[in-house]
Design a protein around this motif. Structure first.
Motif, mmCIF file in Angstrom:
data_model
loop_
_atom_site.group_PDB
_atom_site.id
_atom_site.type_symbol
_atom_site.label_atom_id
_atom_site.label_comp_id
_atom_site.label_asym_id
_atom_site.label_seq_id
_atom_site.Cartn_x
_atom_site.Cartn_y
_atom_site.Cartn_z
ATOM 1 N N MET A 74 23.464 -25.466 -18.031
ATOM 2 C CA MET A 74 22.845 -24.865 -16.850
ATOM 3 C C MET A 74 23.702 -25.135 -15.618
ATOM 4 S SD MET A 74 18.773 -25.460 -17.380
ATOM 5 C CE MET A 74 18.356 -24.248 -16.139
ATOM 6 N N ARG A 75 23.869 -24.090 -14.799
ATOM 7 C CA ARG A 75 24.678 -24.181 -13.586
ATOM 8 C C ARG A 75 23.882 -23.593 -12.420
ATOM 9 N NH1 ARG A 75 27.082 -22.412 -17.992
ATOM 10 N NH2 ARG A 75 26.691 -20.221 -17.475
ATOM 11 N N LEU A 76 23.900 -24.273 -11.282
ATOM 12 C CA LEU A 76 23.190 -23.805 -10.090
ATOM 13 C C LEU A 76 24.117 -23.935 -8.892
ATOM 14 C CD1 LEU A 76 20.597 -22.790 -8.726
ATOM 15 C CD2 LEU A 76 19.894 -25.180 -8.482
ATOM 16 N N THR A 77 24.361 -22.812 -8.228
ATOM 17 C CA THR A 77 25.224 -22.806 -7.051
ATOM 18 C C THR A 77 24.448 -22.259 -5.858
ATOM 19 O OG1 THR A 77 26.098 -20.618 -7.608
ATOM 20 C CG2 THR A 77 27.316 -22.545 -8.416
ATOM 21 N N SER A 78 24.900 -22.663 -4.668
ATOM 22 C CA SER A 78 24.235 -22.244 -3.441
ATOM 23 C C SER A 78 25.287 -21.882 -2.405
ATOM 24 C CB SER A 78 23.349 -23.380 -2.914
ATOM 25 O OG SER A 78 22.798 -23.046 -1.656
ATOM 26 N N ASP A 79 25.026 -20.805 -1.678
ATOM 27 C CA ASP A 79 25.890 -20.460 -0.556
ATOM 28 C C ASP A 79 24.995 -20.097 0.617
ATOM 29 O OD1 ASP A 79 24.949 -17.873 -1.009
ATOM 30 O OD2 ASP A 79 26.726 -17.276 -2.126
ATOM 31 N N ASN A 80 25.559 -19.468 1.637
ATOM 32 C CA ASN A 80 24.783 -19.200 2.841
ATOM 33 C C ASN A 80 23.869 -17.986 2.709
ATOM 34 O OD1 ASN A 80 26.693 -17.213 2.844
ATOM 35 N ND2 ASN A 80 27.595 -17.735 4.832
ATOM 36 N N THR A 81 23.786 -17.426 1.514
ATOM 37 C CA THR A 81 22.868 -16.298 1.313
ATOM 38 C C THR A 81 21.780 -16.584 0.290
ATOM 39 O OG1 THR A 81 24.297 -15.312 -0.387
ATOM 40 C CG2 THR A 81 24.670 -14.644 1.908
ATOM 41 N N GLY A 82 22.046 -17.429 -0.669
ATOM 42 C CA GLY A 82 21.032 -17.675 -1.681
ATOM 43 C C GLY A 82 21.507 -18.596 -2.774
ATOM 44 N N LEU A 83 20.760 -18.581 -3.894
ATOM 45 C CA LEU A 83 21.011 -19.461 -5.020
ATOM 46 C C LEU A 83 21.280 -18.624 -6.268
ATOM 47 C CD1 LEU A 83 17.980 -21.546 -4.047
ATOM 48 C CD2 LEU A 83 20.157 -22.684 -4.408
ATOM 49 N N THR A 84 22.194 -19.102 -7.110
ATOM 50 C CA THR A 84 22.506 -18.423 -8.354
ATOM 51 C C THR A 84 22.429 -19.427 -9.501
ATOM 52 O OG1 THR A 84 23.945 -16.823 -7.270
ATOM 53 C CG2 THR A 84 24.212 -17.107 -9.646
ATOM 54 N N LEU A 85 21.622 -19.075 -10.504
ATOM 55 C CA LEU A 85 21.397 -19.930 -11.663
ATOM 56 C C LEU A 85 21.939 -19.215 -12.901
ATOM 57 C CD1 LEU A 85 19.852 -22.395 -12.999
ATOM 58 C CD2 LEU A 85 17.912 -20.818 -13.215
ATOM 59 N N SER A 86 22.597 -19.949 -13.791
ATOM 60 C CA SER A 86 23.073 -19.377 -15.050
ATOM 61 C C SER A 86 22.973 -20.426 -16.141
ATOM 62 C CB SER A 86 24.508 -18.870 -14.910
ATOM 63 O OG SER A 86 25.387 -19.944 -14.607
ATOM 64 N N TRP A 87 22.970 -19.964 -17.401
ATOM 65 C CA TRP A 87 22.854 -20.875 -18.537
ATOM 66 C C TRP A 87 23.368 -20.182 -19.790
ATOM 67 C CZ3 TRP A 87 18.867 -18.426 -16.021
ATOM 68 C CH2 TRP A 87 18.123 -17.505 -16.770
ATOM 69 N N ASP A 88 23.542 -20.982 -20.853
ATOM 70 C CA ASP A 88 23.941 -20.447 -22.149
ATOM 71 C C ASP A 88 22.698 -20.326 -23.022
ATOM 72 O OD1 ASP A 88 26.499 -20.476 -21.241
ATOM 73 O OD2 ASP A 88 27.123 -22.245 -22.395
ATOM 74 N N ALA A 89 22.579 -19.193 -23.714
ATOM 75 C CA ALA A 89 21.418 -18.936 -24.563
ATOM 76 C C ALA A 89 21.452 -19.828 -25.797
ATOM 77 C CB ALA A 89 21.393 -17.472 -24.970
ATOM 78 N N PRO A 90 20.297 -20.209 -26.336
ATOM 79 C CA PRO A 90 20.283 -20.949 -27.601
ATOM 80 C C PRO A 90 20.787 -20.072 -28.745
ATOM 81 C CG PRO A 90 18.053 -20.329 -26.936
ATOM 82 C CD PRO A 90 18.945 -19.978 -25.800
ATOM 83 N N THR A 91 21.439 -20.682 -29.710
ATOM 84 C CA THR A 91 21.988 -19.939 -30.851
ATOM 85 C C THR A 91 21.253 -20.243 -32.145
ATOM 86 O OG1 THR A 91 23.618 -21.677 -31.202
ATOM 87 C CG2 THR A 91 24.266 -19.823 -29.809
ATOM 88 N N GLN A 92 20.362 -21.229 -32.110
ATOM 89 C CA GLN A 92 19.571 -21.542 -33.296
ATOM 90 C C GLN A 92 18.253 -22.156 -32.853
ATOM 91 O OE1 GLN A 92 21.750 -24.400 -35.618
ATOM 92 N NE2 GLN A 92 21.299 -26.079 -34.235
ATOM 93 N N GLY A 93 17.379 -22.385 -33.833
ATOM 94 C CA GLY A 93 16.080 -22.950 -33.513
ATOM 95 C C GLY A 93 16.115 -24.455 -33.384
ATOM 96 N N VAL A 94 15.012 -25.009 -32.927
ATOM 97 C CA VAL A 94 14.926 -26.457 -32.742
ATOM 98 C C VAL A 94 15.031 -27.191 -34.069
ATOM 99 C CG1 VAL A 94 13.589 -26.308 -30.604
ATOM 100 C CG2 VAL A 94 12.398 -26.345 -32.797
ATOM 101 N N ASN A 95 14.751 -26.493 -35.163
ATOM 102 C CA ASN A 95 14.846 -27.096 -36.494
ATOM 103 C C ASN A 95 16.096 -26.658 -37.237
ATOM 104 O OD1 ASN A 95 12.084 -28.403 -36.578
ATOM 105 N ND2 ASN A 95 11.515 -26.268 -36.198
#
Length: 544
Positions: A114-135
């Motif tokens: 997870m990545r969160l950046t901020s500048d003088n206009t707003g916030l941008t969040l991004s992440w990597d999707a899961p590729t398998q289940g918890v099991n």
């Protein structure tokens, strides 16, 4: 003990592998028949095999010793299932070889990176999707959806989102925020993951203050242990007083060289800023502490020591165990983002340096009144709650020019104006009684006004109610005729400058291993190797 199999029976099957396609309840199980008996002799010819799912026979048949076979298996429900394979010959049955596998669609695992950046206009969040289940099972990537919740206000900002990025504008600068992201697929909800924290607008705005009463203050401060000795700044919470501060630990070998650097703060050139900070040396004059305060455009030790860094406070020595407020006015050369660097520099083998209540405020300008001075705060002598404040109004402006008049003095407790003294004149002494202070330590800011021009703050603290006794004074040790004599003078004020019942004062006498020898009310005794503490015999408080 019964053996797992007879010596002439087949050994266990080998190389079990399951292939389950796209979350199906069916799968293909591959295994290799044994080519040795349980006793270790070579095995030839055909064997019978039996495949089970959760102990129920799924398929039987024949297989040559050492051969590989693939059979179809099926589970009745999604979840973990145990597959078993045995072989047998005329002598007997082999031990079972088992494989545990997930059938059906799995619950999505947590998002990552997870990545969160901020500048003088707003916030941008991004992440990597899961590729398998918890099991470790299958999830349908096309079915993944995300719920996004902004914290700390706990606001749902997106539901059933398919993209792995999210942006939104901010409404206030200098607010610490983070996001919780929860994946879902085919009706199965995965675990929630929190992003790093970020500041809206990329920086704090003025007025800025931090009282360090919560460990979350560390989220945007940078600690630099230059000597890398592990003795540096850390958050400490005092449960007795329900407040925290930042403390720089000491090393027996190394002098302190430790930076505590503030979050980014947005400042403007041409403005006058007042930076204040409470500082104390835990051991007082026994182990004085030294520190300096700098300001730079990066949160690094190198930036703080560069030629273009702004000096907020030259290196100064602190000898009081009580918090002392230091304050200074600064201007920055250009608009931008700045960091305040608090630099602990005390010599080796000293004690703890503590800081609290960092504040940055914008002042009206050089024509505004200078600070209120000579602030004295006197507690009620009987220990009842109430404080008397005496102060002198400024006679000069910040620029050093004579003030012709003043309109009022506002008295703040925290951020709240608790009283206004008016009318007032320059260079005069005034008194106000606070009948409703909080029990314990109270900090006041006093500001004089010249019309709309608000002056600099004069700050002082006073303790309301009974305080913990201060330390015994002038402790003396004498030796005569084989006896050690110990005498001292009673403390005259409380640990934080308050009052205590001097008629109810007694002392605890301890030996060199901190074992209590006796409790006395006199100031002169004869004993062996001893140290002194004190207490109120009524049990209200204990000093050290």
């Amino acid at each position: 003990m019964t053996p797992e199999a007879l010596q002439g029976a087949p050994n266990t099957a080998d190389a079990l592998k399951i292939d389950i396609t796209d979350g199906s309840l069916k799968g293909k199980l591959t295994f290799t028949a044994p080519d040795y008996t349980f006793g270790g002799s070579p095995l030839t010819g055909n064997l019978s095999y039996e495949v089970t799912v959760d102990g129920t026979v799924s398929e039987t048949g024949t297989i040559a010793a050492g051969a590989t076979k693939t059979v179809e298996v099926e589970a009745t429900t999604a979840g973990f299932h145990t597959l078993g394979v045995t072989t047998s010959n005329s002598t007997g049955k082999s031990p079972v070889r088992e494989l545990k596998a997930w059938f059906g669609k799995d619950t999505p695992s947590a998002v990552t990176n997870m990545r969160l950046t901020s500048d003088n206009t707003g916030l941008t969040l991004s992440w990597d999707a899961p590729t398998q289940g918890v099991n470790g099972g299958y999830i349908d990537a096309a079915a993944l959806r995300y719920t996004i919740v902004r914290q700390p206000d706990n606001v749902i900002v997106a539901t059933s989102q398919t993209a792995t990025t999210f942006s939104e504008p901010f409404t206030a600068s200098g607010t610490g925020v983070w996001y919780d992201v929860t994946p879902e697929a085919d009706g199965l909800t995965g675990p929630t993951t929190s992003s790093p924290k970020a500041l809206t607008g990329g920086a704090m705005s003025v007025p800025y203050s931090e009282n360090f009463d919560n460990s979350s203050a560390n989220d945007f401060f940078t600690v630099i242990d230059v000597r890398k000795d592990g003795k540096t700044w850390e958050f400490v919470y005092d449960e007795d007083y329900n407040e925290g501060d930042m403390q720089c630990k000491y090393s027996s070998e190394n002098a302190k060289d430790d930076w505590l650097i503030s979050p980014p703060i947005r400042l403007e050139s041409g403005r006058l800023y007042n930076i204040s900070l409470d500082v104390r040396a835990r051991s007082g004059s026994l182990y004085p502490e030294t520190m300096a305060i700098m300001m730079a455009t990066a949160a690094t030790a190198e930036a703080m020591k560069a030629d273009n860094a702004v000096t907020v406070m030259e290196e100064q020595t602190f000898r009081s165990s009580r918090f002392t407020t230091v304050t200074n006015l600064v201007q920055v050369p250009a608009d931008g983002i700045y960091y305040i660097g608090i630099h602990a520099t005390t010599k080796a083998d000293s004690d703890v340096l503590a800081i609290d209540n960092l504040k940055v405020t914008q002042e009206a300008g050089s024509n505004a009144p200078a600070a209120v001075t000579d602030i004295k705060i006197v507690p009620n002598p009987d220990g009842s709650e109430g404080l008397t404040l005496t102060f002198t109004t400024p006679s000069l402006s910040i620029a050093g020019n004579n003030l012709r008049s003043l309109s009022k003095v506002e008295i703040y407790r925290g951020e709240t104006v608790v009283h206004t003294v008016a009318p007032v004149e320059p260079g005069k002494t005034y008194t106000w009684y606070d009948a409703t202070p909080a029990k314990g330590l109270n900090t006041y800011d006093l500001r004089a006004f010249d019309g709309d021009l608000r002056g600099l703050a004069g700050t002082a603290s006073g303790f309301s109610g009974f305080d913990v006794p201060g330390r015994p004074r002038n402790v003396r040790v004498t030796e005569k005729d084989g006896f050690v004599g110990l005498s001292w003078e009673a403390p005259t004020e409380g640990e934080q400058g308050g009052v205590f019942d001097k008629n109810d004062l007694s002392y605890i006498v301890l030996d060199s291993e901190s074992n209590i020898i006796t409790r006395v009310r006199d100031n002169d005794i004869q004993l062996g190797d001893i140290t002194v503490r004190h207490e109120l015999s009524g049990g209200r408080s204990l000093g050290a």
